[in-house]
Design a protein around this motif. Sequence first.
Motif, mmCIF file in Angstrom:
data_model
loop_
_atom_site.group_PDB
_atom_site.id
_atom_site.type_symbol
_atom_site.label_atom_id
_atom_site.label_comp_id
_atom_site.label_asym_id
_atom_site.label_seq_id
_atom_site.Cartn_x
_atom_site.Cartn_y
_atom_site.Cartn_z
ATOM 1 N N UNK A 169 0.854 -1.183 0.000
ATOM 2 C CA UNK A 169 0.000 0.000 0.000
ATOM 3 C C UNK A 169 0.888 1.230 0.000
ATOM 4 N N UNK A 170 0.512 2.206 -0.802
ATOM 5 C CA UNK A 170 1.251 3.454 -0.907
ATOM 6 C C UNK A 170 0.303 4.604 -0.587
ATOM 7 N N UNK A 171 0.630 5.342 0.473
ATOM 8 C CA UNK A 171 -0.182 6.510 0.836
ATOM 9 C C UNK A 171 0.506 7.766 0.315
ATOM 10 N N UNK A 172 -0.245 8.587 -0.425
ATOM 11 C CA UNK A 172 0.312 9.787 -1.036
ATOM 12 C C UNK A 172 -0.515 10.992 -0.638
ATOM 13 N N UNK A 173 0.173 12.033 -0.201
ATOM 14 C CA UNK A 173 -0.478 13.304 0.122
ATOM 15 C C UNK A 173 0.469 14.426 -0.274
ATOM 16 N N UNK A 174 -0.060 15.446 -0.967
ATOM 17 C CA UNK A 174 0.809 16.518 -1.442
ATOM 18 C C UNK A 174 -0.020 17.744 -1.780
ATOM 19 N N UNK A 175 0.606 18.921 -1.629
ATOM 20 C CA UNK A 175 -0.064 20.153 -2.046
ATOM 21 C C UNK A 175 0.328 20.539 -3.476
ATOM 22 N N UNK A 176 1.059 19.647 -4.151
ATOM 23 C CA UNK A 176 1.363 19.795 -5.568
ATOM 24 C C UNK A 176 0.479 18.817 -6.349
ATOM 25 N N UNK A 177 0.345 18.999 -7.665
ATOM 26 C CA UNK A 177 -0.520 18.088 -8.438
ATOM 27 C C UNK A 177 -0.102 16.631 -8.286
ATOM 28 N N UNK A 178 -1.092 15.777 -8.021
ATOM 29 C CA UNK A 178 -0.843 14.345 -7.863
ATOM 30 C C UNK A 178 -1.274 13.649 -9.148
ATOM 31 N N UNK A 179 -0.388 13.639 -10.130
ATOM 32 C CA UNK A 179 -0.613 12.952 -11.398
ATOM 33 C C UNK A 179 0.508 11.934 -11.550
ATOM 34 N N UNK A 180 0.196 10.681 -11.255
ATOM 35 C CA UNK A 180 1.235 9.699 -10.975
ATOM 36 C C UNK A 180 1.574 8.813 -12.165
ATOM 37 N N UNK A 181 2.837 8.427 -12.186
ATOM 38 C CA UNK A 181 3.321 7.362 -13.056
ATOM 39 C C UNK A 181 4.242 6.493 -12.220
ATOM 40 N N UNK A 182 3.885 5.227 -12.055
ATOM 41 C CA UNK A 182 4.627 4.315 -11.188
ATOM 42 C C UNK A 182 5.323 3.254 -12.032
ATOM 43 N N UNK A 183 6.614 3.078 -11.783
ATOM 44 C CA UNK A 183 7.381 2.048 -12.477
ATOM 45 C C UNK A 183 8.026 1.128 -11.451
ATOM 46 N N UNK A 184 7.947 -0.157 -11.714
ATOM 47 C CA UNK A 184 8.517 -1.172 -10.829
ATOM 48 C C UNK A 184 9.507 -2.001 -11.628
ATOM 49 N N UNK A 185 10.633 -2.336 -10.985
ATOM 50 C CA UNK A 185 11.599 -3.153 -11.700
ATOM 51 C C UNK A 185 12.809 -3.502 -10.863
ATOM 52 N N UNK A 186 13.761 -4.137 -11.509
ATOM 53 C CA UNK A 186 15.019 -4.472 -10.849
ATOM 54 C C UNK A 186 15.789 -3.195 -10.542
ATOM 55 N N UNK A 187 16.532 -3.156 -9.432
ATOM 56 C CA UNK A 187 17.264 -1.933 -9.057
ATOM 57 C C UNK A 187 18.165 -1.405 -10.169
ATOM 58 N N UNK A 188 18.862 -2.296 -10.886
ATOM 59 C CA UNK A 188 19.775 -1.836 -11.930
ATOM 60 C C UNK A 188 19.019 -1.141 -13.058
ATOM 61 N N UNK A 189 17.884 -1.704 -13.445
ATOM 62 C CA UNK A 189 17.106 -1.139 -14.548
ATOM 63 C C UNK A 189 16.477 0.190 -14.158
#
Length: 261
Positions: A169-189
């Motif tokens: 679970x990821x909780x996000x709160x910000x006073x800047x625009x919350x328009x997300x792009x999430x990438x998951x992968x190996x640390x090297x990549x």
Amino acid sequence: MIKRYTYQYPLSGLKLWLFVLMISLSFFTHSAPLIHLQQEQFSISINSHIDILKDPTTKLQFSDILAPPYLHQFAPADEGELLFGFSHAAYWLRFSIQNNLDTEQKLWLMVDPPNLQELALFQANSHSENPNQPLHIIGTQHPFNDREIKQYPLLLTLHADAKASKVFYLRIQSNTPINLNLKLGAPETISTQAIDQSRLANIALGILLALFLANIVLTIIFSQFIYLSYGIYLFAILGIQSIANGLLQSIVPSLASWQIP
């Protein structure tokens, strides 16, 4: 002689009960698809694998969202879009990882944009003494040196056990625009992609800095106020952009809570 007919409802009591049960089950089990790990070196966008819960009060704890009624209020991202814009609410994002490999995998999660105020990562069934204690908490309101991964932009570490699934679970709160792009992968990549993104940001800021210095030189040579005013304008843009994209905090790690109002 007039015959009277009684109308028979097409659903008997048993059929009606089964119908309601099926609708209820489909409602409660509708969630985003699993993220399957099939190879060690990879990088994927996981926007389409995200379930979302909006918390307008910003008061919900991790233990709250793991129980009814909030547990069943998560909904898959609409067409994989995580565009929330300016919002005073907090957003809880849920994603599940199925590791099909024979070894535990260390993963990095890269979150854009990099100027978000606060991100907190939690894991279901983490057996922590304090269930509301996040695995990691980062963002522009926290010192850069407190990050586990001291690299631009926002990066988080996850672990996926061999031949097992985990829910994060990821909780996000910000006073800047919350328009997300999430990438998951190996640390090297992911690290390579993060370096490329940082390099592009540095080039853009470098161009602004060069234009600023050029106008200062022109001001000295020609003693024209127009060059000085334009130089001041460029310097302001340079400062705003370096804060807005979160890069200034990585350059000066002691900074925290630098935000554009």
